[in-house]
Write a protein that holds these residues in place. Structure first.
Motif, PDB file in Angstrom:
ATOM      1  N   GLU A  72       0.813  -1.220   0.000  1.00  0.00           N
ATOM      2  CA  GLU A  72       0.000   0.000   0.000  1.00  0.00           C
ATOM      3  C   GLU A  72       0.844   1.267   0.000  1.00  0.00           C
ATOM      4  OE1 GLU A  72      -3.232  -0.167  -0.350  1.00  0.00           O
ATOM      5  OE2 GLU A  72      -3.129  -2.359  -0.334  1.00  0.00           O
ATOM      6  N   ALA A  73       2.115   1.158   0.354  1.00  0.00           N
ATOM      7  CA  ALA A  73       2.986   2.328   0.437  1.00  0.00           C
ATOM      8  C   ALA A  73       3.511   2.701  -0.950  1.00  0.00           C
ATOM      9  CB  ALA A  73       4.142   2.059   1.401  1.00  0.00           C
ATOM     10  N   PRO A  74       3.792   3.971  -1.196  1.00  0.00           N
ATOM     11  CA  PRO A  74       4.292   4.385  -2.508  1.00  0.00           C
ATOM     12  C   PRO A  74       5.748   4.006  -2.701  1.00  0.00           C
ATOM     13  CG  PRO A  74       4.218   6.264  -1.013  1.00  0.00           C
ATOM     14  CD  PRO A  74       3.596   5.108  -0.281  1.00  0.00           C
ATOM     15  N   ARG A  75       6.174   3.976  -3.956  1.00  0.00           N
ATOM     16  CA  ARG A  75       7.578   3.729  -4.258  1.00  0.00           C
ATOM     17  C   ARG A  75       8.420   4.894  -3.754  1.00  0.00           C
ATOM     18  NH1 ARG A  75       8.856   2.011 -10.193  1.00  0.00           N
ATOM     19  NH2 ARG A  75       8.046   4.098 -10.636  1.00  0.00           N
ATOM     20  N   ARG A  76       9.667   4.612  -3.432  1.00  0.00           N
ATOM     21  CA  ARG A  76      10.521   5.670  -2.917  1.00  0.00           C
ATOM     22  C   ARG A  76      11.935   5.511  -3.446  1.00  0.00           C
ATOM     23  NH1 ARG A  76      13.530   4.480   1.787  1.00  0.00           N
ATOM     24  NH2 ARG A  76      13.348   2.317   2.510  1.00  0.00           N
ATOM     25  N   LEU A  77      12.690   6.586  -3.395  1.00  0.00           N
ATOM     26  CA  LEU A  77      14.073   6.578  -3.844  1.00  0.00           C
ATOM     27  C   LEU A  77      14.940   5.916  -2.780  1.00  0.00           C
ATOM     28  CD1 LEU A  77      15.407   7.699  -6.422  1.00  0.00           C
ATOM     29  CD2 LEU A  77      16.150   9.654  -5.067  1.00  0.00           C
ATOM     30  N   VAL A  78      15.773   4.963  -3.208  1.00  0.00           N
ATOM     31  CA  VAL A  78      16.595   4.185  -2.281  1.00  0.00           C
ATOM     32  C   VAL A  78      18.046   4.235  -2.739  1.00  0.00           C
ATOM     33  CG1 VAL A  78      17.055   1.894  -1.324  1.00  0.00           C
ATOM     34  CG2 VAL A  78      14.699   2.623  -1.737  1.00  0.00           C
ATOM     35  N   GLN A  79      18.948   4.562  -1.829  1.00  0.00           N
ATOM     36  CA  GLN A  79      20.384   4.426  -2.091  1.00  0.00           C
ATOM     37  C   GLN A  79      20.817   3.108  -1.462  1.00  0.00           C
ATOM     38  OE1 GLN A  79      23.188   7.792  -2.094  1.00  0.00           O
ATOM     39  NE2 GLN A  79      24.332   6.720  -0.497  1.00  0.00           N
ATOM     40  N   PHE A  80      21.155   2.128  -2.302  1.00  0.00           N
ATOM     41  CA  PHE A  80      21.366   0.771  -1.800  1.00  0.00           C
ATOM     42  C   PHE A  80      22.829   0.341  -1.729  1.00  0.00           C
ATOM     43  CE2 PHE A  80      20.721   0.489  -6.373  1.00  0.00           C
ATOM     44  CZ  PHE A  80      21.705  -0.396  -6.786  1.00  0.00           C
ATOM     45  N   HIS A  81      23.736   1.172  -2.237  1.00  0.00           N
ATOM     46  CA  HIS A  81      25.160   0.830  -2.161  1.00  0.00           C
ATOM     47  C   HIS A  81      25.957   2.112  -2.264  1.00  0.00           C
ATOM     48  CE1 HIS A  81      28.906  -1.332  -2.633  1.00  0.00           C
ATOM     49  NE2 HIS A  81      29.141  -0.742  -3.778  1.00  0.00           N
ATOM     50  N   GLN A  82      27.023   2.237  -1.459  1.00  0.00           N
ATOM     51  CA  GLN A  82      27.811   3.463  -1.473  1.00  0.00           C
ATOM     52  C   GLN A  82      29.276   3.165  -1.200  1.00  0.00           C
ATOM     53  OE1 GLN A  82      25.957   5.805   1.623  1.00  0.00           O
ATOM     54  NE2 GLN A  82      27.323   5.013   3.203  1.00  0.00           N
ATOM     55  N   ALA A  83      30.121   4.119  -1.585  1.00  0.00           N
ATOM     56  CA  ALA A  83      31.559   4.000  -1.340  1.00  0.00           C
ATOM     57  C   ALA A  83      32.142   5.399  -1.229  1.00  0.00           C
ATOM     58  CB  ALA A  83      32.250   3.227  -2.462  1.00  0.00           C
ATOM     59  N   THR A  84      33.052   5.592  -0.278  1.00  0.00           N
ATOM     60  CA  THR A  84      33.731   6.873  -0.091  1.00  0.00           C
ATOM     61  C   THR A  84      34.941   6.942  -1.012  1.00  0.00           C
ATOM     62  OG1 THR A  84      33.005   7.038   2.215  1.00  0.00           O
ATOM     63  CG2 THR A  84      34.899   8.362   1.568  1.00  0.00           C
ATOM     64  N   VAL A  85      35.054   8.042  -1.777  1.00  0.00           N
ATOM     65  CA  VAL A  85      36.184   8.174  -2.711  1.00  0.00           C
ATOM     66  C   VAL A  85      37.183   9.228  -2.252  1.00  0.00           C
ATOM     67  CG1 VAL A  85      34.857   7.338  -4.677  1.00  0.00           C
ATOM     68  CG2 VAL A  85      34.864   9.782  -4.172  1.00  0.00           C
ATOM     69  N   ALA A  86      36.844  10.012  -1.228  1.00  0.00           N
ATOM     70  CA  ALA A  86      37.793  10.980  -0.669  1.00  0.00           C
ATOM     71  C   ALA A  86      37.397  11.287   0.761  1.00  0.00           C
ATOM     72  CB  ALA A  86      37.832  12.259  -1.498  1.00  0.00           C
ATOM     73  N   ASP A  87      38.392  11.360   1.634  1.00  0.00           N
ATOM     74  CA  ASP A  87      38.156  11.733   3.028  1.00  0.00           C
ATOM     75  C   ASP A  87      38.254  13.257   3.171  1.00  0.00           C
ATOM     76  OD1 ASP A  87      37.771   9.079   3.943  1.00  0.00           O
ATOM     77  OD2 ASP A  87      39.936   8.756   3.944  1.00  0.00           O
ATOM     78  N   ALA A  88      38.329  13.730   4.403  1.00  0.00           N
ATOM     79  CA  ALA A  88      38.260  15.167   4.679  1.00  0.00           C
ATOM     80  C   ALA A  88      39.438  15.934   4.065  1.00  0.00           C
ATOM     81  CB  ALA A  88      38.210  15.390   6.183  1.00  0.00           C
ATOM     82  N   PHE A  89      39.133  17.104   3.516  1.00  0.00           N
ATOM     83  CA  PHE A  89      40.159  18.016   3.011  1.00  0.00           C
ATOM     84  C   PHE A  89      39.556  19.421   2.955  1.00  0.00           C
ATOM     85  CE2 PHE A  89      37.882  16.457  -0.691  1.00  0.00           C
ATOM     86  CZ  PHE A  89      37.681  17.584  -1.480  1.00  0.00           C
ATOM     87  N   VAL A  90      40.422  20.413   2.834  1.00  0.00           N
ATOM     88  CA  VAL A  90      39.977  21.800   2.695  1.00  0.00           C
ATOM     89  C   VAL A  90      40.253  22.259   1.276  1.00  0.00           C
ATOM     90  CG1 VAL A  90      40.275  24.184   3.456  1.00  0.00           C
ATOM     91  CG2 VAL A  90      40.358  22.314   5.127  1.00  0.00           C
ATOM     92  N   LEU A  91      39.209  22.763   0.615  1.00  0.00           N
ATOM     93  CA  LEU A  91      39.337  23.234  -0.760  1.00  0.00           C
ATOM     94  C   LEU A  91      39.480  24.756  -0.720  1.00  0.00           C
ATOM     95  CD1 LEU A  91      39.254  22.172  -3.700  1.00  0.00           C
ATOM     96  CD2 LEU A  91      36.809  22.679  -3.701  1.00  0.00           C
TER      97      LEU A  91
END
Length: 308
Positions: free
Chosen positions: A64-83
């Motif tokens: 009965e619930a509507p479809r929703r946007l799902v992020q199902f897999h992730q990966a970090t490509v850079a840690d903290a830095f100052v730009l």
């Protein structure tokens, strides 16, 4: 093919994010190469991390619930830095796709309404992510493509393709969602079943194929469902007789389904075969909570061992 996602500049940082993929077409288990470019505005920007995630639309377990946007897999490509102000930074990546990544393209054609994207998140404070999105086109593994082609040859027509935001009980899954492909039943197999759903669970060594069978009599209000599971290995897939293999799976699953529903007048076994050149594969012994039958009285069968 090079696809690019560009985010609008953030109001107070002036940060812009550009994500480019060398080739947006890929397969489960491969790496998706690309580059994230971030450029600061008039002020220095402290970046907490740069993260990529696969995003798609899925149906929740609750119908009965509507479809929703799902992020199902992730990966970090850079840690903290100052730009620094006015400066940019280019971050190359090779984003790994899980083996269970849903397929969105078959034979160069999108699978109905399935869409997937790679989202870039540049976190500049705990509650703010500067994002960009690029489309991703996931083609099937060779074993998956063989199964899909065999069903088409046997006369099955795909009627729907969707993702369910939930796990299958008793199935070893790494992702929090799974893909279901629904088919109109081919004339040869009609009678014992009226609907077929196909589920793939892939891993590095092989592919688990789950056939979800249903027989509905709308006027009588009767429905009977059953589930059968089969396994094939990626090695030697090109030498396998796939028409015979899939036909054998279907006959095994349908006969189990009909035997479990033998209390009903409409049950029937399938005695014919479109193409047979080898014995049928035996279904994998079902895990707890999945396998056998559901939706009516009867006994659910299960086979032993892996298929060959």
């Amino acid at each position: 093919m090079r696809l690019t996602g560009v985010s609008p500049e953030s109001g107070w940082t002036g940060l812009s994010v550009r994500t480019a993929l060398a080739n947006a077409s890929t397969r489960p288990g491969l790496r998706l190469p690309g580059r994230v470019t971030v450029v600061a505005g008039s002020t220095d920007v402290p970046v907490l991390h740069v993260r990529l995630g696969l995003v798609t639309t899925a149906e929740p377990d609750d119908p009965e619930a509507p479809r929703r946007l799902v992020q199902f897999h992730q990966a970090t490509v850079a840690d903290a830095f100052v730009l620094p102000a006015g400066r940019g930074r280019s971050i190359p990546f090779e984003f790994p796709l899980p083996w269970e990544t849903p397929v969105t393209v078959f034979g160069g054609v999108p699978l109905l309404s399935l869409r997937m994207g790679l989202r870039t998140e540049v976190a500049v404070e705990p509650r703010l992510g500067q994002g960009a999105m690029v489309p991703v086109f996931v083609h099937p593994l060779p074993t998956q493509a063989h199964v899909l082609a065999a069903l088409d040859t046997l006369g099955f027509s795909m009627r729907q393709a969707g993702l369910v935001d939930g796990r299958l009980p008793g199935v070893a899954q790494t992702l929090p969602l799974h893909q279901r492909l629904g088919y109109w039943v081919a004339p040869l197999y009609a009678g014992p079943i009226t609907e077929l759903e196909l589920i793939f669970i892939a891993e590095p060594a092989g592919l688990e194929v789950i056939l979800w069978l249903d027989r509905r009599l709308a006027l009588a209000g009767i429905t009977h469902q059953s589930i059968s599971r089969f396994r094939v290995w990626h090695v030697g897939a090109d030498q396998r007789d796939w028409i015979a293999t899939v036909d054998a799976w279907l006959r095994t699953a349908i006969n189990r389904h009909a035997a479990a529903a033998a209390h009903a007048d409409w049950s029937a076994t399938l005695s014919g075969s479109a193409h047979v050149s080898r014995p049928p594969d035996e279904p994998i012994h079902p895990g707890f909570g999945l396998g056998g039958t559901a939706g009516g009285a009867g006994v659910g069968g299960s086979g032993g061992g892996d298929g060959t």
